[in-house]
Design a protein around this motif. Sequence first.
Motif, PDB file in Angstrom:
ATOM      1  N   GLU A  66       0.804  -1.223   0.000  1.00 41.73           N
ATOM      2  CA  GLU A  66       0.000   0.000   0.000  1.00 41.73           C
ATOM      3  C   GLU A  66       0.836   1.272   0.000  1.00 41.73           C
ATOM      4  N   SER A  67       1.950   1.254   0.705  1.00 39.38           N
ATOM      5  CA  SER A  67       2.752   2.477   0.804  1.00 39.38           C
ATOM      6  C   SER A  67       3.422   2.851  -0.516  1.00 39.38           C
ATOM      7  N   ARG A  68       3.507   1.899  -1.443  1.00 36.13           N
ATOM      8  CA  ARG A  68       4.196   2.159  -2.721  1.00 36.13           C
ATOM      9  C   ARG A  68       3.278   2.086  -3.931  1.00 36.13           C
ATOM     10  N   THR A  69       2.021   1.780  -3.723  1.00 33.37           N
ATOM     11  CA  THR A  69       1.121   1.489  -4.840  1.00 33.37           C
ATOM     12  C   THR A  69       0.042   2.544  -5.004  1.00 33.37           C
ATOM     13  N   SER A  70      -0.242   2.855  -6.254  1.00 31.29           N
ATOM     14  CA  SER A  70      -1.342   3.756  -6.563  1.00 31.29           C
ATOM     15  C   SER A  70      -2.040   3.254  -7.827  1.00 31.29           C
TER      16      SER A  70
END
Length: 128
Positions: A66-70
């Motif tokens: 989640e911290s790296r994904t968009s």
Amino acid sequence: QVQLQESGPGLVKPSQTLSLTCTVSGDSITTSYYAWGWIRLPPGKELEWMGAIRYDGTTYYSPALESRTSISRDTSKNQFSLQLTSVSPEDTAVYYCARLKGQFHHSDYGHISNYDIWGQGTQVTVSV
């Protein structure tokens, strides 16, 4: 006939951002209750769900990424996209986009078996 097609660079350097687009034909990404996901298959490992975007634009992500994904979308082009930041060689994988059809609770978006139509996949290698 519904088809999904991934596109994007096949080689990304470490620390850079991986960007992929999925073009959907034969269906609309705004069709009620559908969701559209990204799934990857690293070499020698199992399929990994990365995240999904729902018909109304709501996004859901794997806690591990989640911290790296968009995930975003362009409804005018019937496309949705993935961005993965700060990549490393561990992000090397075949990346798939897929459709989740039906009134699933968002807690079921991570169940890969729920995705009924997949793109052919695109190999992305992270290397200098």
